[in-house]
Design a protein around this motif. Structure first.
Motif, PDB file in Angstrom:
ATOM      1  N   GLN A  73       0.838  -1.200   0.000  1.00 39.87           N
ATOM      2  CA  GLN A  73       0.000   0.000   0.000  1.00 39.87           C
ATOM      3  C   GLN A  73       0.874   1.251   0.000  1.00 39.87           C
ATOM      4  OE1 GLN A  73      -3.677   0.186   2.438  1.00 39.87           O
ATOM      5  NE2 GLN A  73      -2.668   1.876   3.500  1.00 39.87           N
ATOM      6  N   PRO A  74       0.533   2.280  -0.785  1.00 41.05           N
ATOM      7  CA  PRO A  74       1.330   3.514  -0.820  1.00 41.05           C
ATOM      8  C   PRO A  74       1.275   4.255   0.514  1.00 41.05           C
ATOM      9  CG  PRO A  74      -0.116   3.350  -2.735  1.00 41.05           C
ATOM     10  CD  PRO A  74      -0.557   2.301  -1.780  1.00 41.05           C
ATOM     11  N   VAL A  75       2.286   5.080   0.758  1.00 42.38           N
ATOM     12  CA  VAL A  75       2.389   5.884   1.975  1.00 42.38           C
ATOM     13  C   VAL A  75       2.266   7.360   1.602  1.00 42.38           C
ATOM     14  CG1 VAL A  75       3.885   6.542   3.916  1.00 42.38           C
ATOM     15  CG2 VAL A  75       3.838   4.168   3.099  1.00 42.38           C
ATOM     16  N   THR A  76       1.473   8.094   2.349  1.00 43.02           N
ATOM     17  CA  THR A  76       1.321   9.537   2.104  1.00 43.02           C
ATOM     18  C   THR A  76       2.345  10.319   2.921  1.00 43.02           C
ATOM     19  OG1 THR A  76      -0.249   9.903   3.911  1.00 43.02           O
ATOM     20  CG2 THR A  76      -1.159   9.192   1.779  1.00 43.02           C
ATOM     21  N   ARG A  77       2.445  11.596   2.594  1.00 49.06           N
ATOM     22  CA  ARG A  77       3.374  12.460   3.325  1.00 49.06           C
ATOM     23  C   ARG A  77       2.972  12.586   4.791  1.00 49.06           C
ATOM     24  NH1 ARG A  77       6.594  16.250   1.054  1.00 49.06           N
ATOM     25  NH2 ARG A  77       5.674  18.010   2.193  1.00 49.06           N
ATOM     26  N   ALA A  78       1.680  12.650   5.060  1.00 47.27           N
ATOM     27  CA  ALA A  78       1.212  12.736   6.447  1.00 47.27           C
ATOM     28  C   ALA A  78       1.556  11.459   7.213  1.00 47.27           C
ATOM     29  CB  ALA A  78      -0.281  12.997   6.487  1.00 47.27           C
ATOM     30  N   GLN A  79       1.317  10.307   6.598  1.00 47.15           N
ATOM     31  CA  GLN A  79       1.629   9.041   7.245  1.00 47.15           C
ATOM     32  C   GLN A  79       3.127   8.931   7.522  1.00 47.15           C
ATOM     33  OE1 GLN A  79      -0.013   6.298   4.446  1.00 47.15           O
ATOM     34  NE2 GLN A  79      -2.126   6.672   5.053  1.00 47.15           N
ATOM     35  N   PHE A  80       3.930   9.366   6.574  1.00 45.04           N
ATOM     36  CA  PHE A  80       5.374   9.301   6.771  1.00 45.04           C
ATOM     37  C   PHE A  80       5.810  10.228   7.901  1.00 45.04           C
ATOM     38  CE2 PHE A  80       9.756  10.636   5.718  1.00 45.04           C
ATOM     39  CZ  PHE A  80      10.377   9.404   5.865  1.00 45.04           C
ATOM     40  N   ALA A  81       5.207  11.408   7.993  1.00 47.26           N
ATOM     41  CA  ALA A  81       5.519  12.325   9.090  1.00 47.26           C
ATOM     42  C   ALA A  81       5.235  11.680  10.431  1.00 47.26           C
ATOM     43  CB  ALA A  81       4.721  13.622   8.937  1.00 47.26           C
ATOM     44  N   ALA A  82       4.125  10.936  10.505  1.00 53.90           N
ATOM     45  CA  ALA A  82       3.763  10.276  11.760  1.00 53.90           C
ATOM     46  C   ALA A  82       4.780   9.198  12.127  1.00 53.90           C
ATOM     47  CB  ALA A  82       2.367   9.680  11.653  1.00 53.90           C
ATOM     48  N   ILE A  83       5.276   8.476  11.135  1.00 52.41           N
ATOM     49  CA  ILE A  83       6.285   7.453  11.391  1.00 52.41           C
ATOM     50  C   ILE A  83       7.566   8.089  11.918  1.00 52.41           C
ATOM     51  CG2 ILE A  83       7.683   5.616  10.377  1.00 52.41           C
ATOM     52  CD1 ILE A  83       5.520   5.569   8.120  1.00 52.41           C
ATOM     53  N   VAL A  84       8.028   9.124  11.222  1.00 50.98           N
ATOM     54  CA  VAL A  84       9.271   9.795  11.587  1.00 50.98           C
ATOM     55  C   VAL A  84       9.191  10.357  13.000  1.00 50.98           C
ATOM     56  CG1 VAL A  84      10.614  11.877  11.104  1.00 50.98           C
ATOM     57  CG2 VAL A  84      10.054  10.301   9.251  1.00 50.98           C
ATOM     58  N   ARG A  85       8.032  10.929  13.305  1.00 51.54           N
ATOM     59  CA  ARG A  85       7.873  11.549  14.625  1.00 51.54           C
ATOM     60  C   ARG A  85       8.115  10.552  15.744  1.00 51.54           C
ATOM     61  NH1 ARG A  85       2.216  13.388  17.441  1.00 51.54           N
ATOM     62  NH2 ARG A  85       3.084  14.789  19.023  1.00 51.54           N
ATOM     63  N   ASN A  86       7.724   9.318  15.552  1.00 54.36           N
ATOM     64  CA  ASN A  86       7.790   8.336  16.617  1.00 54.36           C
ATOM     65  C   ASN A  86       8.999   7.411  16.532  1.00 54.36           C
ATOM     66  OD1 ASN A  86       5.152   8.658  18.255  1.00 54.36           O
ATOM     67  ND2 ASN A  86       4.531   8.833  16.123  1.00 54.36           N
ATOM     68  N   ALA A  87       9.700   7.411  15.409  1.00 52.55           N
ATOM     69  CA  ALA A  87      10.890   6.575  15.281  1.00 52.55           C
ATOM     70  C   ALA A  87      12.144   7.317  15.698  1.00 52.55           C
ATOM     71  CB  ALA A  87      11.043   6.070  13.846  1.00 52.55           C
ATOM     72  N   PHE A  88      12.160   8.642  15.521  1.00 52.14           N
ATOM     73  CA  PHE A  88      13.367   9.421  15.767  1.00 52.14           C
ATOM     74  C   PHE A  88      13.051  10.632  16.639  1.00 52.14           C
ATOM     75  CE2 PHE A  88      13.499   7.742  11.400  1.00 52.14           C
ATOM     76  CZ  PHE A  88      14.584   6.886  11.500  1.00 52.14           C
ATOM     77  N   GLU A  89      14.056  11.071  17.348  1.00 49.82           N
ATOM     78  CA  GLU A  89      13.949  12.348  18.048  1.00 49.82           C
ATOM     79  C   GLU A  89      15.235  13.114  17.838  1.00 49.82           C
ATOM     80  OE1 GLU A  89      13.464  14.031  22.560  1.00 49.82           O
ATOM     81  OE2 GLU A  89      12.118  12.441  21.888  1.00 49.82           O
ATOM     82  N   GLN A  90      15.175  14.128  17.029  1.00 46.71           N
ATOM     83  CA  GLN A  90      16.315  14.972  16.727  1.00 46.71           C
ATOM     84  C   GLN A  90      16.063  16.371  17.292  1.00 46.71           C
ATOM     85  OE1 GLN A  90      18.217  12.229  15.790  1.00 46.71           O
ATOM     86  NE2 GLN A  90      19.283  13.775  14.580  1.00 46.71           N
ATOM     87  N   PRO A  91      17.107  17.148  17.483  1.00 48.88           N
ATOM     88  CA  PRO A  91      16.918  18.518  17.966  1.00 48.88           C
ATOM     89  C   PRO A  91      16.098  19.344  16.973  1.00 48.88           C
ATOM     90  CG  PRO A  91      19.225  17.847  18.137  1.00 48.88           C
ATOM     91  CD  PRO A  91      18.529  16.805  17.321  1.00 48.88           C
ATOM     92  N   GLN A  92      15.315  20.276  17.490  1.00 54.86           N
ATOM     93  CA  GLN A  92      14.575  21.177  16.615  1.00 54.86           C
ATOM     94  C   GLN A  92      15.544  22.165  15.983  1.00 54.86           C
ATOM     95  OE1 GLN A  92      11.197  23.001  18.479  1.00 54.86           O
ATOM     96  NE2 GLN A  92      10.377  21.059  19.240  1.00 54.86           N
ATOM     97  N   ILE A  93      15.429  22.344  14.685  1.00 53.63           N
ATOM     98  CA  ILE A  93      16.353  23.232  13.979  1.00 53.63           C
ATOM     99  C   ILE A  93      15.673  24.476  13.437  1.00 53.63           C
ATOM    100  CG2 ILE A  93      17.859  21.307  13.362  1.00 53.63           C
ATOM    101  CD1 ILE A  93      16.684  21.458  10.514  1.00 53.63           C
ATOM    102  N   ARG A  94      14.323  24.538  13.525  1.00 57.83           N
ATOM    103  CA  ARG A  94      13.616  25.717  13.039  1.00 57.83           C
ATOM    104  C   ARG A  94      12.271  25.828  13.725  1.00 57.83           C
ATOM    105  NH1 ARG A  94      13.120  23.346   6.870  1.00 57.83           N
ATOM    106  NH2 ARG A  94      11.948  21.454   7.375  1.00 57.83           N
ATOM    107  N   SER A  95      11.721  27.026  13.663  1.00 59.71           N
ATOM    108  CA  SER A  95      10.440  27.289  14.310  1.00 59.71           C
ATOM    109  C   SER A  95       9.302  26.675  13.519  1.00 59.71           C
ATOM    110  CB  SER A  95      10.220  28.802  14.432  1.00 59.71           C
ATOM    111  OG  SER A  95      11.256  29.399  15.181  1.00 59.71           O
ATOM    112  N   ALA A  96       8.197  26.465  14.209  1.00 62.62           N
ATOM    113  CA  ALA A  96       7.023  25.887  13.565  1.00 62.62           C
ATOM    114  C   ALA A  96       6.468  26.840  12.503  1.00 62.62           C
ATOM    115  CB  ALA A  96       5.948  25.588  14.603  1.00 62.62           C
ATOM    116  N   THR A  97       5.762  26.267  11.558  1.00 60.99           N
ATOM    117  CA  THR A  97       5.087  27.064  10.531  1.00 60.99           C
ATOM    118  C   THR A  97       3.698  26.483  10.296  1.00 60.99           C
ATOM    119  OG1 THR A  97       5.336  28.021   8.306  1.00 60.99           O
ATOM    120  CG2 THR A  97       5.882  25.678   8.565  1.00 60.99           C
TER     121      THR A  97
END
Length: 411
Positions: A73-97
């Motif tokens: 099944q294909p993965v959307t950009r939103a789904q990928f963002a959710a995966i990344v959020r929970n697999a990794f924790e990196q320092p914030q490098i820029r402000s929210a938009t």
């Protein structure tokens, strides 16, 4: 100077996104390799099975209520963002938009915002994010390289020449694809030399890329040789990709007991014990490249320490050698001292590793005459002087090393 950096352990989240077909991200846990999680549509010979099952076993991804995983099944950009959020924790490098097409009640709004702040994903020039757009393979690789701050150390053209379809790699992604290739993030099925950069990523593709990113970050072991899946990893060597580097005096190296087990070591004052611990978090250079992977064995001794002017005794861990990708290096490093104690609760000894010398004095401290039932394993060591009134209870995470003299890892 080297920096320590790693991935955090998050508590499991609810099964968000299942109803909309998301690749469900769960909190990261210490890996256990029983591979108890199986999916009805991931057969024994499915090419991505090791990636999928190991991530599922570590609670980084999950399947659907009917027991399937839907690997194609294909993965959307939103789904990928959710995966990344929970697999990794990196320092914030820029402000929210704010993205004009991500509403306040959109299911992945927070995940998208965090992936943006941490440098994994960006929006489009018109202020949109396009959360429902399916994400191509090349964008997944670019995202992981940027978020984890990997960079290519060799020739860009040489790295890209490994792919028959290198001319299809967008110019904006060439540096990142080269870095991903050097770090063994790229997994190409069925043809290892064909990247298919603009093809939409499937759930299986994303699982493979994420797993290899965790390997490169030193948080997962590389796939062992002989697995079908390893045949599709570009540059597979069976070892976590590392670079050569000098580890400077004063550098801290975090340790834990092998496999991350939560155990205490119990020794008698004055006792010397030989043991092996593991590096808990990867040691990186200033470019973010791994010099010492997590899981690297550290051989050494727990030795007695005399504290001048005090009536107590103590112990510390003195490292003798470090093994990185099966190469052994002599090192000069030691931990702080840990003092002996006469206050030991029997409950704290559950699962502990207790030396024979310490066991002989524990019964009087705990009042428990059936101490053997509390002891899972006995360490062996040279018994020197012992006390009849104290033991030293050591949490291995207390034994973080401070490097005393520079040493070089690699060529």
């Amino acid at each position: 100077m080297l920096m320590l950096s790693g991935l955090s352990n998050r508590a499991p989240l609810g099964a968000i996104g299942v109803l909309v077909g998301a690749l469900v991200p769960l909190g990261m846990a210490a890996p256990g390799w029983a591979q108890s999680v199986e999916f009805t549509d991931v057969s024994d010979d499915y090419w991505a099975r090791p990636f999928i099952e190991r991530l599922a076993d570590a609670e980084i991804i999950a399947g659907f209520p009917n027991g399937s995983f839907k690997p194609n099944q294909p993965v959307t950009r939103a789904q990928f963002a959710a995966i990344v959020r929970n697999a990794f924790e990196q320092p914030q490098i820029r402000s929210a938009t704010r993205f004009s097409d991500v509403s306040a009640d959109y299911w992945a709004r927070d995940a998208i915002a965090e992936a943006y702040r941490r440098g994994f994903l960006s929006g489009y020039p018109n202020g949109t994010f396009r959360p429902e757009q399916q994400i191509p393979r090349v964008q997944v690789l670019v995202s992981l390289v940027n978020g984890l701050e990997f960079s290519a150390s060799g020739s860009i053209n040489e790295a890209l020449s490994l792919y028959r379809d290198a001319d299809q790699i967008p110019s904006y992604a060439e540096d990142e694809v080269a870095a991903a290739t050097e770090s063994a993030l790229v997994v190409n099925y069925p043809n290892i030399d064909t990247l298919r950069p603009e093809q939409v990523s499937t759930r299986a593709d994303v699982a493979a890329f994420i797993y290899q990113a965790l390997v490169a970050a030193g948080r997962m072991p590389a796939l062992q040789a002989g697995l079908q899946a390893s045949n599709y990893i570009v540059g597979y060597s069976g070892a976590i990709p590392t670079v050569s580097g000098v580890v400077r005096a004063g550098t801290s190296i975090e340790l834990h007991y092998p496999n991350g087990d939560d155990v205490d070591l119990v020794v008698a004052p004055g006792q010397t014990v030989t043991t092996t611990l593991e590096v808990a978090r990867p040691l990186r250079n200033q470019q973010g490249q791994i010099v010492i992977p997590a899981g690297s064995p550290v051989q050494g001794r727990i030795v007695p320490v005399e504290i001048r002017g005090a009536s107590v005794t103590a112990a510390k861990f003195v490292a003798d050698s470090l093994s990185v990708n099966n190469r052994r290096y002599s090192i000069d490093a030691e931990s702080d001292a840990i003092a002996a104690t006469t206050s030991v609760e029997a409950s704290t000894l559950q699962g502990a590793l207790v030396t024979a010398a310490a066991e002989s004095i524990l019964a009087s401290l705990t009042g428990n005459r059936n101490l053997g039932s509390l002891v899972e394993a006995i360490l062996t060591g040279d018994s020197q002087t012992t006390s009849q009134s104290a033991v030293i209870v050591i949490d291995p995470t207390q034994l973080d090393l401070t490097v005393e003299s520079d040493f070089t890892v690699g060529n």
